[in-house]
Design a protein around this motif. Structure first.
Motif, PDB file in Angstrom:
ATOM      1  N   ALA A 222     -14.668  25.214  60.755  1.00 40.85           N
ATOM      2  CA  ALA A 222     -15.280  24.089  61.463  1.00 40.85           C
ATOM      3  C   ALA A 222     -16.711  24.407  61.886  1.00 40.85           C
ATOM      4  N   GLU A 223     -16.977  25.684  62.117  1.00 41.70           N
ATOM      5  CA  GLU A 223     -18.332  26.111  62.505  1.00 41.70           C
ATOM      6  C   GLU A 223     -19.224  26.387  61.300  1.00 41.70           C
ATOM      7  N   GLY A 224     -18.682  26.212  60.094  1.00 40.62           N
ATOM      8  CA  GLY A 224     -19.499  26.365  58.891  1.00 40.62           C
ATOM      9  C   GLY A 224     -19.467  27.737  58.254  1.00 40.62           C
ATOM     10  N   ASP A 225     -18.571  28.607  58.674  1.00 40.41           N
ATOM     11  CA  ASP A 225     -18.463  29.938  58.078  1.00 40.41           C
ATOM     12  C   ASP A 225     -17.995  29.808  56.634  1.00 40.41           C
ATOM     13  N   GLU A 226     -18.803  30.270  55.710  1.00 41.62           N
ATOM     14  CA  GLU A 226     -18.508  30.124  54.289  1.00 41.62           C
ATOM     15  C   GLU A 226     -17.383  31.037  53.816  1.00 41.62           C
ATOM     16  N   SER A 227     -17.024  32.050  54.597  1.00 43.61           N
ATOM     17  CA  SER A 227     -15.939  32.940  54.195  1.00 43.61           C
ATOM     18  C   SER A 227     -14.575  32.412  54.645  1.00 43.61           C
ATOM     19  N   ALA A 228     -14.563  31.399  55.499  1.00 44.20           N
ATOM     20  CA  ALA A 228     -13.311  30.891  56.062  1.00 44.20           C
ATOM     21  C   ALA A 228     -12.349  30.326  55.012  1.00 44.20           C
ATOM     22  N   PRO A 229     -12.808  29.543  54.034  1.00 47.10           N
ATOM     23  CA  PRO A 229     -11.845  29.033  53.047  1.00 47.10           C
ATOM     24  C   PRO A 229     -11.111  30.157  52.305  1.00 47.10           C
ATOM     25  N   GLY A 230     -11.811  31.206  51.975  1.00 47.75           N
ATOM     26  CA  GLY A 230     -11.178  32.339  51.298  1.00 47.75           C
ATOM     27  C   GLY A 230     -10.147  33.025  52.178  1.00 47.75           C
ATOM     28  N   ARG A 231     -10.463  33.145  53.458  1.00 48.41           N
ATOM     29  CA  ARG A 231      -9.503  33.752  54.394  1.00 48.41           C
ATOM     30  C   ARG A 231      -8.272  32.875  54.544  1.00 48.41           C
ATOM     31  N   LEU A 232      -8.486  31.549  54.632  1.00 49.77           N
ATOM     32  CA  LEU A 232      -7.350  30.637  54.721  1.00 49.77           C
ATOM     33  C   LEU A 232      -6.465  30.759  53.483  1.00 49.77           C
ATOM     34  N   GLU A 233      -7.086  30.792  52.315  1.00 55.78           N
ATOM     35  CA  GLU A 233      -6.318  30.900  51.074  1.00 55.78           C
ATOM     36  C   GLU A 233      -5.534  32.203  50.998  1.00 55.78           C
ATOM     37  N   ALA A 234      -6.049  33.253  51.605  1.00 55.99           N
ATOM     38  CA  ALA A 234      -5.331  34.531  51.631  1.00 55.99           C
ATOM     39  C   ALA A 234      -4.192  34.520  52.648  1.00 55.99           C
ATOM     40  N   LEU A 235      -4.371  33.795  53.740  1.00 59.35           N
ATOM     41  CA  LEU A 235      -3.355  33.767  54.804  1.00 59.35           C
ATOM     42  C   LEU A 235      -2.190  32.824  54.511  1.00 59.35           C
ATOM     43  N   LEU A 236      -2.447  31.760  53.781  1.00 61.56           N
ATOM     44  CA  LEU A 236      -1.401  30.765  53.525  1.00 61.56           C
ATOM     45  C   LEU A 236      -0.139  31.369  52.901  1.00 61.56           C
ATOM     46  N   PRO A 237      -0.254  32.169  51.840  1.00 58.19           N
ATOM     47  CA  PRO A 237       0.974  32.733  51.269  1.00 58.19           C
ATOM     48  C   PRO A 237       1.735  33.619  52.261  1.00 58.19           C
ATOM     49  N   LEU A 238       1.010  34.347  53.101  1.00 55.45           N
ATOM     50  CA  LEU A 238       1.670  35.183  54.104  1.00 55.45           C
ATOM     51  C   LEU A 238       2.457  34.326  55.087  1.00 55.45           C
ATOM     52  N   GLY A 239       1.827  33.266  55.550  1.00 62.46           N
ATOM     53  CA  GLY A 239       2.486  32.379  56.504  1.00 62.46           C
ATOM     54  C   GLY A 239       3.702  31.697  55.913  1.00 62.46           C
ATOM     55  N   PHE A 240       3.571  31.218  54.678  1.00 66.19           N
ATOM     56  CA  PHE A 240       4.715  30.553  54.048  1.00 66.19           C
ATOM     57  C   PHE A 240       5.856  31.538  53.795  1.00 66.19           C
ATOM     58  N   LYS A 241       5.522  32.768  53.471  1.00 67.99           N
ATOM     59  CA  LYS A 241       6.560  33.795  53.276  1.00 67.99           C
ATOM     60  C   LYS A 241       7.308  34.038  54.587  1.00 67.99           C
ATOM     61  N   LEU A 242       6.592  34.073  55.700  1.00 65.29           N
ATOM     62  CA  LEU A 242       7.240  34.268  56.999  1.00 65.29           C
ATOM     63  C   LEU A 242       8.158  33.096  57.342  1.00 65.29           C
ATOM     64  N   VAL A 243       7.709  31.882  57.085  1.00 67.18           N
ATOM     65  CA  VAL A 243       8.544  30.709  57.339  1.00 67.18           C
ATOM     66  C   VAL A 243       9.795  30.777  56.466  1.00 67.18           C
ATOM     67  N   GLU A 244       9.610  31.164  55.222  1.00 66.95           N
ATOM     68  CA  GLU A 244      10.748  31.286  54.304  1.00 66.95           C
ATOM     69  C   GLU A 244      11.740  32.348  54.798  1.00 66.95           C
ATOM     70  N   GLN A 245      11.231  33.506  55.209  1.00 64.49           N
ATOM     71  CA  GLN A 245      12.099  34.578  55.696  1.00 64.49           C
ATOM     72  C   GLN A 245      12.854  34.149  56.959  1.00 64.49           C
ATOM     73  N   ALA A 246      12.169  33.466  57.854  1.00 67.97           N
ATOM     74  CA  ALA A 246      12.815  32.993  59.080  1.00 67.97           C
ATOM     75  C   ALA A 246      13.906  31.975  58.752  1.00 67.97           C
ATOM     76  N   ALA A 247      13.651  31.115  57.764  1.00 68.16           N
ATOM     77  CA  ALA A 247      14.658  30.133  57.358  1.00 68.16           C
ATOM     78  C   ALA A 247      15.874  30.832  56.760  1.00 68.16           C
ATOM     79  N   ARG A 248      15.630  31.869  55.981  1.00 73.68           N
ATOM     80  CA  ARG A 248      16.761  32.623  55.411  1.00 73.68           C
ATOM     81  C   ARG A 248      17.572  33.284  56.526  1.00 73.68           C
ATOM     82  N   GLU A 249      16.877  33.814  57.525  1.00 73.47           N
ATOM     83  CA  GLU A 249      17.551  34.448  58.647  1.00 73.47           C
ATOM     84  C   GLU A 249      18.431  33.426  59.374  1.00 73.47           C
ATOM     85  N   MET A 250      17.909  32.235  59.562  1.00 76.72           N
ATOM     86  CA  MET A 250      18.687  31.182  60.213  1.00 76.72           C
ATOM     87  C   MET A 250      19.919  30.828  59.386  1.00 76.72           C
TER      88      MET A 250
END
Length: 82
Positions: A50-78
């Motif tokens: 939002a502040e215009g950091d040009e590296s932010a989209p790349g960081r988001l793209e790297a974090l998304l798979p990690l976050g989705f994996k955690l949601v998936e693991q938590a769902a399996r645990e449930m």
């Protein structure tokens, strides 16, 4: 006909949905502690974008798979508890 969203807009929307899902994990879940760190990093990257950091989209793209994996693991645990 719906117009296609710009890449950053779609990325922001996906990251926001993931943040919401990570927030909803039970605090009793083993994965909640890990999710907290990823959620914080996603929020930081969204703020930076939002502040215009040009590296932010790349960081988001790297974090998304990690976050989705955690949601998936938590769902399996449930599923294992039932």
């Amino acid at each position: 006909m719906e117009k296609e969203k710009p890449a950053n807009e779609a990325l922001v929307e996906l990251a926001q949905r993931l943040v919401y899902r990570l927030e909803r994990l039970s605090v009793d879940s083993h994965w909640a502690v890990h999710a907290s760190g990823v959620r914080r990093s996603l929020l930081r990257a969204l703020d930076d974008l939002a502040e215009g950091d040009e590296s932010a989209p790349g960081r988001l793209e790297a974090l998304l798979p990690l976050g989705f994996k955690l949601v998936e693991q938590a769902a399996r645990e449930m599923g294992d508890r039932e």
